[in-house]
Enzyme design. Structure first.
Site, PDB file in Angstrom:
ATOM      1  N   HIS A  12       0.874  -1.200   0.000  1.00 46.52           N
ATOM      2  CA  HIS A  12       0.000   0.000   0.000  1.00 46.52           C
ATOM      3  C   HIS A  12       0.899   1.234   0.000  1.00 46.52           C
ATOM      4  O   HIS A  12       1.469   1.587   1.031  1.00 46.52           O
ATOM      5  CB  HIS A  12      -0.902   0.002   1.238  1.00 46.52           C
ATOM      6  CG  HIS A  12      -1.874   1.135   1.274  1.00 46.52           C
ATOM      7  ND1 HIS A  12      -3.218   0.960   1.536  1.00 46.52           N
ATOM      8  CD2 HIS A  12      -1.715   2.466   1.071  1.00 46.52           C
ATOM      9  CE1 HIS A  12      -3.835   2.125   1.505  1.00 46.52           C
ATOM     10  NE2 HIS A  12      -2.933   3.066   1.231  1.00 46.52           N
ATOM     11  N   HIS A  14       1.653   5.329  -1.662  1.00 44.00           N
ATOM     12  CA  HIS A  14       1.288   6.521  -2.446  1.00 44.00           C
ATOM     13  C   HIS A  14       2.556   7.106  -3.052  1.00 44.00           C
ATOM     14  O   HIS A  14       3.474   7.488  -2.318  1.00 44.00           O
ATOM     15  CB  HIS A  14       0.629   7.572  -1.545  1.00 44.00           C
ATOM     16  CG  HIS A  14      -0.664   7.103  -0.953  1.00 44.00           C
ATOM     17  ND1 HIS A  14      -1.889   7.317  -1.559  1.00 44.00           N
ATOM     18  CD2 HIS A  14      -0.923   6.390   0.176  1.00 44.00           C
ATOM     19  CE1 HIS A  14      -2.842   6.773  -0.818  1.00 44.00           C
ATOM     20  NE2 HIS A  14      -2.291   6.198   0.238  1.00 44.00           N
ATOM     21  N   LYS A  95      -9.062  -0.131  -5.818  1.00 45.49           N
ATOM     22  CA  LYS A  95      -9.144   0.501  -4.497  1.00 45.49           C
ATOM     23  C   LYS A  95     -10.454   1.262  -4.361  1.00 45.49           C
ATOM     24  O   LYS A  95     -10.745   2.158  -5.158  1.00 45.49           O
ATOM     25  CB  LYS A  95      -7.954   1.465  -4.334  1.00 45.49           C
ATOM     26  CG  LYS A  95      -7.949   2.267  -3.036  1.00 45.49           C
ATOM     27  CD  LYS A  95      -7.607   1.414  -1.832  1.00 45.49           C
ATOM     28  CE  LYS A  95      -7.724   2.177  -0.520  1.00 45.49           C
ATOM     29  NZ  LYS A  95      -6.674   3.148  -0.286  1.00 45.49           N
ATOM     30  N   HIS A 134     -10.536   1.308   1.705  1.00 48.04           N
ATOM     31  CA  HIS A 134     -10.281   2.227   2.819  1.00 48.04           C
ATOM     32  C   HIS A 134     -11.543   2.175   3.676  1.00 48.04           C
ATOM     33  O   HIS A 134     -12.549   2.811   3.351  1.00 48.04           O
ATOM     34  CB  HIS A 134     -10.019   3.652   2.302  1.00 48.04           C
ATOM     35  CG  HIS A 134      -9.718   4.630   3.409  1.00 48.04           C
ATOM     36  ND1 HIS A 134      -8.532   5.319   3.498  1.00 48.04           N
ATOM     37  CD2 HIS A 134     -10.436   5.004   4.486  1.00 48.04           C
ATOM     38  CE1 HIS A 134      -8.538   6.080   4.585  1.00 48.04           C
ATOM     39  NE2 HIS A 134      -9.695   5.910   5.204  1.00 48.04           N
ATOM     40  N   HIS A 168      -4.766  -0.752   5.695  1.00 47.43           N
ATOM     41  CA  HIS A 168      -4.241  -0.038   6.877  1.00 47.43           C
ATOM     42  C   HIS A 168      -5.155  -0.155   8.106  1.00 47.43           C
ATOM     43  O   HIS A 168      -5.652   0.843   8.628  1.00 47.43           O
ATOM     44  CB  HIS A 168      -3.952   1.436   6.571  1.00 47.43           C
ATOM     45  CG  HIS A 168      -5.008   2.153   5.764  1.00 47.43           C
ATOM     46  ND1 HIS A 168      -6.319   2.236   6.140  1.00 47.43           N
ATOM     47  CD2 HIS A 168      -4.910   2.830   4.605  1.00 47.43           C
ATOM     48  CE1 HIS A 168      -6.977   2.920   5.231  1.00 47.43           C
ATOM     49  NE2 HIS A 168      -6.162   3.293   4.292  1.00 47.43           N
ATOM     50  N   ASP A 240       1.472   2.518   3.521  1.00 44.78           N
ATOM     51  CA  ASP A 240       0.626   3.720   3.385  1.00 44.78           C
ATOM     52  C   ASP A 240       1.485   4.975   3.480  1.00 44.78           C
ATOM     53  O   ASP A 240       1.019   6.022   3.947  1.00 44.78           O
ATOM     54  CB  ASP A 240      -0.513   3.751   4.410  1.00 44.78           C
ATOM     55  CG  ASP A 240      -1.635   4.705   3.989  1.00 44.78           C
ATOM     56  OD1 ASP A 240      -1.637   5.136   2.815  1.00 44.78           O
ATOM     57  OD2 ASP A 240      -2.494   5.027   4.829  1.00 44.78           O
TER      58      ASP A 240
HETATM   59  O1  DOR Z   1      -3.328   9.503   5.816  1.00 43.75           O
HETATM   60  C1  DOR Z   1      -3.669   9.187   4.697  1.00 43.75           C
HETATM   61  N1  DOR Z   1      -3.106   9.741   3.605  1.00 43.75           N
HETATM   62  N2  DOR Z   1      -4.650   8.293   4.542  1.00 43.75           N
HETATM   63  C2  DOR Z   1      -5.168   8.012   3.330  1.00 43.75           C
HETATM   64  O2  DOR Z   1      -6.050   7.210   3.263  1.00 43.75           O
HETATM   65  C3  DOR Z   1      -4.709   8.738   2.138  1.00 43.75           C
HETATM   66  C4  DOR Z   1      -3.363   9.222   2.299  1.00 43.75           C
HETATM   67  C5  DOR Z   1      -2.966  10.231   1.242  1.00 43.75           C
HETATM   68  O3  DOR Z   1      -3.214   9.965   0.066  1.00 43.75           O
HETATM   69  O4  DOR Z   1      -2.382  11.249   1.586  1.00 43.75           O
HETATM   70 ZN    ZN Z   2      -3.303   5.070   1.589  1.00 45.15          ZN
END
Ligand code: DOR
Ligand code: ZN
Length: 335
Positions: A12, A14, A95, A134, A168, A240
């Site tokens: 997971h 980003h 997702k 999520h 998460h 995450d």
């Molecule tokens: O804290 C988070 N940041 N939770 C999420 O679900 C998305 C993520 C983000 O994309 O910044």
């Molecule tokens: Zn995330």
């Protein structure tokens, strides 16, 4: 003391886009063999063309590192069987975000229980495409994940052949739900294994530890630790890691997300070592995910050693977890 991990996986992640992508992608690609890439760009990744174009931009940003981006689509209830059949070879999952629940999720689903989702979920189940969720309600912030569990359970019952990944997880109730349904799995972040709400807001507010779902109570963290440290077969590591520029974190209206990618493996080694569970780290950080996703990653050997490392204050514009602090483990070599 040392440990060598084979093909660590981040299930997971980003990576964002543009300059941010160029800053953060090489950091994950250096120590992870592959990662599940979140689709919450602006606009979100919803077409096959966007999946392929984003994957190309990631690979360009990664350069020479051995790293496979495992792509995902942002769930839409308009995805039909024909589209998903065409997309399947290029994606590892889809997702689902409840609308507006977190960063860039405005185009998410407003009523998950609705029959409107069943065409897409049936097709995903038939095509064996995992559903990543999520899982938070729009209730009181500390109860959002707990309140979402009946939704997970209903989906698990209605679609018994669909692999559902509770992303998460942060609560003891989610850990318990894993045991009730064969087709529920979970990712666990590093930060939710390390902190509770106390570290975020118990003293001076710590914006770099603020994320969604918010860190919970000590007993929740204990429940997460018990399944992670024992490498329970239904849980896998998903950082995450969610970078935001420093100005978006250290501001009025702090963006949610903890940036852990560059320190994830040393801190996991430190945590597992502190509990005498280093032998289970390989399973938590790679083997379970390979089995759950039916995925064989590229070969990468990461050796970590118990040698102090001072976490940089910043990577580009992004402040990592534990910036400026000394941690006990570091990366020795990557082959
Ligand atoms: O804290 C988070 N940041 N939770 C999420 O679900 C998305 C993520 C983000 O994309 O910044
Ligand atoms: Zn995330």
């Amino acid at each position: 003391m040392q440990i060598t991990l084979n093909s660590p996986l981040d299930m997971h992640l980003h990576l964002r886009d543009k300059e941010m992508l160029k800053t953060v992608a090489p950091l994950s690609a250096h120590t992870f063999a592959a990662a599940i890439i979140m689709p919450n760009l602006v606009p979100p990744v919803t077409t096959l063309h966007e999946v392929l174009a984003y994957k190309k931009r990631i690979l360009e940003a990664v350069g020479d590192e051995v790293f496979e981006p495992l792509m995902t689509l942002f769930f839409k209830d308009s995805y039909d069987y024909a589209f998903l059949e065409e997309a399947k070879p290029y994606i590892s999952g889809i997702k689902l975000y409840p609308a507006g629940i977190t960063t860039n999720s405005e185009g998410g689903v407003s009523a998950i229980e609705s029959a409107a989702l069943s065409m897409t979920l049936t097709a995903m189940s038939d095509l064996e495409i995992p559903l990543l969720i999520h899982g938070e309600s729009d209730g009181f912030v500390m109860d959002r994940e707990k309140e979402f569990i009946p939704v997970y359970e209903e989906l698990a019952r209605q679609f018994p052949n669909l692999k559902i990944i509770m992303e998460h997880i942060t609560t003891k109730e989610s850990v318990a739900a894993l045991e009730r349904h064969e087709n529920l799995y979970a990712t666990i972040t590093l930060h939710h294994l390390l902190i509770t709400l106390d570290e975020v807001a118990g003293g001076m507010l710590q914006p770099h530890l603020f994320c969604k779902p918010i860190a919970k109570r000590p007993e929740d963290r204990e429940a997460l630790l018990s399944v992670a440290l024992s490498a329970h077969p239904k849980v896998m590591f998903g950082s995450d890691s969610a970078p935001h520029p420093q100005h978006a974190k250290e501001s009025c209206g702090c963006a949610a997300g903890v940036f852990t990618a560059p320190v994830a493996l040393p801190l996991l080694a430190q945590l597992f070592d502190a509990h005498g569970k280093l032998d289970n780290l390989q399973t938590f950080v790679s083997d379970n995910a390979q089995i759950i996703y039916g995925y064989t990653p590229p070969v990468k050997e990461v050796t970590l050693e118990k040698k102090p490392f001072t976490v940089p204050e910043k990577y580009g514009e992004v402040v990592p977890m534990y910036a400026g602090e000394e941690i006990k483990w570091s990366i020795r070599s990557v082959k």
